[in-house]
Design a protein around this motif. Structure first.
Motif, PDB file in Angstrom:
ATOM      1  N   ARG A 116       0.976  -6.868 -10.931  1.00 47.75           N
ATOM      2  CA  ARG A 116       0.332  -7.534  -9.789  1.00 47.75           C
ATOM      3  C   ARG A 116       1.363  -7.910  -8.728  1.00 47.75           C
ATOM      4  O   ARG A 116       1.115  -7.768  -7.532  1.00 47.75           O
ATOM      5  N   THR A 117       2.514  -8.375  -9.152  1.00 46.99           N
ATOM      6  CA  THR A 117       3.583  -8.699  -8.199  1.00 46.99           C
ATOM      7  C   THR A 117       4.028  -7.455  -7.441  1.00 46.99           C
ATOM      8  O   THR A 117       4.246  -7.496  -6.216  1.00 46.99           O
ATOM      9  N   ALA A 118       4.134  -6.336  -8.142  1.00 43.98           N
ATOM     10  CA  ALA A 118       4.582  -5.087  -7.514  1.00 43.98           C
ATOM     11  C   ALA A 118       3.564  -4.588  -6.490  1.00 43.98           C
ATOM     12  O   ALA A 118       3.932  -4.152  -5.393  1.00 43.98           O
ATOM     13  N   THR A 119       2.272  -4.647  -6.833  1.00 46.36           N
ATOM     14  CA  THR A 119       1.274  -4.142  -5.890  1.00 46.36           C
ATOM     15  C   THR A 119       1.139  -5.065  -4.679  1.00 46.36           C
ATOM     16  O   THR A 119       0.945  -4.585  -3.556  1.00 46.36           O
ATOM     17  N   ARG A 120       1.268  -6.366  -4.871  1.00 44.94           N
ATOM     18  CA  ARG A 120       1.227  -7.282  -3.720  1.00 44.94           C
ATOM     19  C   ARG A 120       2.400  -7.007  -2.783  1.00 44.94           C
ATOM     20  O   ARG A 120       2.243  -7.011  -1.560  1.00 44.94           O
ATOM     21  N   ALA A 121       3.579  -6.795  -3.358  1.00 45.45           N
ATOM     22  CA  ALA A 121       4.755  -6.502  -2.530  1.00 45.45           C
ATOM     23  C   ALA A 121       4.572  -5.184  -1.784  1.00 45.45           C
ATOM     24  O   ALA A 121       4.967  -5.058  -0.619  1.00 45.45           O
ATOM     25  N   ALA A 122       3.962  -4.193  -2.448  1.00 46.14           N
ATOM     26  CA  ALA A 122       3.732  -2.904  -1.799  1.00 46.14           C
ATOM     27  C   ALA A 122       2.771  -3.052  -0.623  1.00 46.14           C
ATOM     28  O   ALA A 122       2.964  -2.435   0.433  1.00 46.14           O
ATOM     29  N   VAL A 123       1.741  -3.864  -0.794  1.00 47.74           N
ATOM     30  CA  VAL A 123       0.798  -4.100   0.304  1.00 47.74           C
ATOM     31  C   VAL A 123       1.519  -4.722   1.494  1.00 47.74           C
ATOM     32  O   VAL A 123       1.290  -4.352   2.659  1.00 47.74           O
ATOM     33  N   GLN A 124       2.405  -5.654   1.237  1.00 46.78           N
ATOM     34  CA  GLN A 124       3.145  -6.317   2.311  1.00 46.78           C
ATOM     35  C   GLN A 124       4.082  -5.357   3.038  1.00 46.78           C
ATOM     36  O   GLN A 124       4.341  -5.530   4.231  1.00 46.78           O
ATOM     37  N   ARG A 125       4.589  -4.359   2.337  1.00 46.71           N
ATOM     38  CA  ARG A 125       5.500  -3.401   2.983  1.00 46.71           C
ATOM     39  C   ARG A 125       4.813  -2.641   4.120  1.00 46.71           C
ATOM     40  O   ARG A 125       5.474  -2.167   5.041  1.00 46.71           O
ATOM     41  N   PHE A 126       3.489  -2.517   4.035  1.00 45.45           N
ATOM     42  CA  PHE A 126       2.755  -1.789   5.061  1.00 45.45           C
ATOM     43  C   PHE A 126       1.858  -2.709   5.884  1.00 45.45           C
ATOM     44  O   PHE A 126       0.980  -2.226   6.607  1.00 45.45           O
ATOM     45  N   ALA A 127       2.081  -4.007   5.800  1.00 46.42           N
ATOM     46  CA  ALA A 127       1.170  -4.968   6.429  1.00 46.42           C
ATOM     47  C   ALA A 127       1.318  -5.018   7.944  1.00 46.42           C
ATOM     48  O   ALA A 127       0.362  -5.337   8.651  1.00 46.42           O
ATOM     49  N   HIS A 128       2.489  -4.734   8.464  1.00 42.41           N
ATOM     50  CA  HIS A 128       2.731  -4.850   9.911  1.00 42.41           C
ATOM     51  C   HIS A 128       3.327  -3.539  10.436  1.00 42.41           C
ATOM     52  O   HIS A 128       4.525  -3.454  10.737  1.00 42.41           O
ATOM     53  N   PRO A 129       2.492  -2.511  10.565  1.00 39.04           N
ATOM     54  CA  PRO A 129       3.008  -1.195  10.969  1.00 39.04           C
ATOM     55  C   PRO A 129       3.366  -1.153  12.443  1.00 39.04           C
ATOM     56  O   PRO A 129       2.677  -1.746  13.283  1.00 39.04           O
ATOM     57  N   PRO A 130       4.439  -0.454  12.784  1.00 39.78           N
ATOM     58  CA  PRO A 130       4.763  -0.243  14.198  1.00 39.78           C
ATOM     59  C   PRO A 130       3.846   0.813  14.792  1.00 39.78           C
ATOM     60  O   PRO A 130       3.184   1.563  14.067  1.00 39.78           O
TER      61      PRO A 130
END
Length: 229
Positions: A116-130
């Motif tokens: 769950r920690t890994a998937t939450r972090a992955a979601v955040q990596r794409f949360a603010h796309p340029p």
């Protein structure tokens, strides 16, 4: 009586040369200036020197450079996220086997929490796309959708473990479906990312997640990593 009238001698021919030389030089200078001015005017008025077209070309080159930079950055992010999700997919494959005949092997609570920690972090990596070009945006959006689906799969599996026995099978099936959607979505985005890298001149970039049979996921082509078509 001798004729005393004075005779007028014609001017010497050599006396006209300075005047004639000046006239010729002036004409030559005029012609040269006219030709030069005409050349400059033609060059300035050529269609390919139109200010609007020059600005369009400048913006096109600027966008191309931006997309190349974003392609490098997105590929690096995708590889990092891929590596972080491999243990999560391994645990889900054991807990939710694709083959119904394969017995399930539920992971420990610590493994589930780590997933769950890994998937939450992955979601955040794409949360603010340029903002980028369409091709790069499509790849990034697909990867973002995939990690959100995988995060939902982990949450559904957590809910299934805590659910009463009567509702558990349905939640487990939902978790498995979300997992398969995540992997298939990632594979589509990875295919787009591969094409973006090839178009940018970087060669193939095969950033795929492992997919079991029946998930509908795309797989990498046979071209070697980094090879340009």
């Amino acid at each position: 009586m001798p004729d005393r009238r004075r005779t007028t001698r014609p001017p010497a021919r050599g006396g006209t040369r300075p005047v004639r030389t000046l006239v010729v030089a002036a004409l030559a200078a005029f012609v040269a200036g006219a030709l030069l001015a005409g050349g400059i005017g033609y060059a300035a008025g050529r269609p390919d020197r139109d200010p609007v077209q020059v600005e369009v070309e400048r913006l096109r080159q600027q966008d191309a450079a931006r997309d190349r930079t974003q392609t490098i950055e997105l590929t690096a992010t995708a590889r990092q996220v891929q590596a972080s999700l491999l243990p999560v997919l391994s645990d889900l494959a054991a807990a939710l086997p694709v083959d119904p005949a394969t017995p399930a092997k539920p992971p420990t609570e610590d493994r589930i929490a780590a997933g769950r920690t890994a998937t939450r972090a992955a979601v955040q990596r794409f949360a603010h796309p340029p903002s980028g070009g369409t091709a790069v945006n499509v790849a990034r959006s697909g990867l973002a959708a995939a990690v959100r689906a995988l995060d939902a799969a982990v949450r559904a599996y957590q809910a299934a473990r805590a659910a009463p026995p009567a509702t558990r099978p349905e939640l487990l099936a939902l978790a498995a479906e979300q997992r398969d959607i995540a992997v298939a979505t990632w594979s589509t985005a990875a295919t787009q990312l591969d094409a973006v890298n090839v178009d940018a001149g970087f060669g193939h970039a095969h950033v795929f997640l492992p997919a079991g049979p029946g998930t509908g996921a795309l797989t990498a082509d046979s071209e070697p990593e980094g090879h340009a078509d």
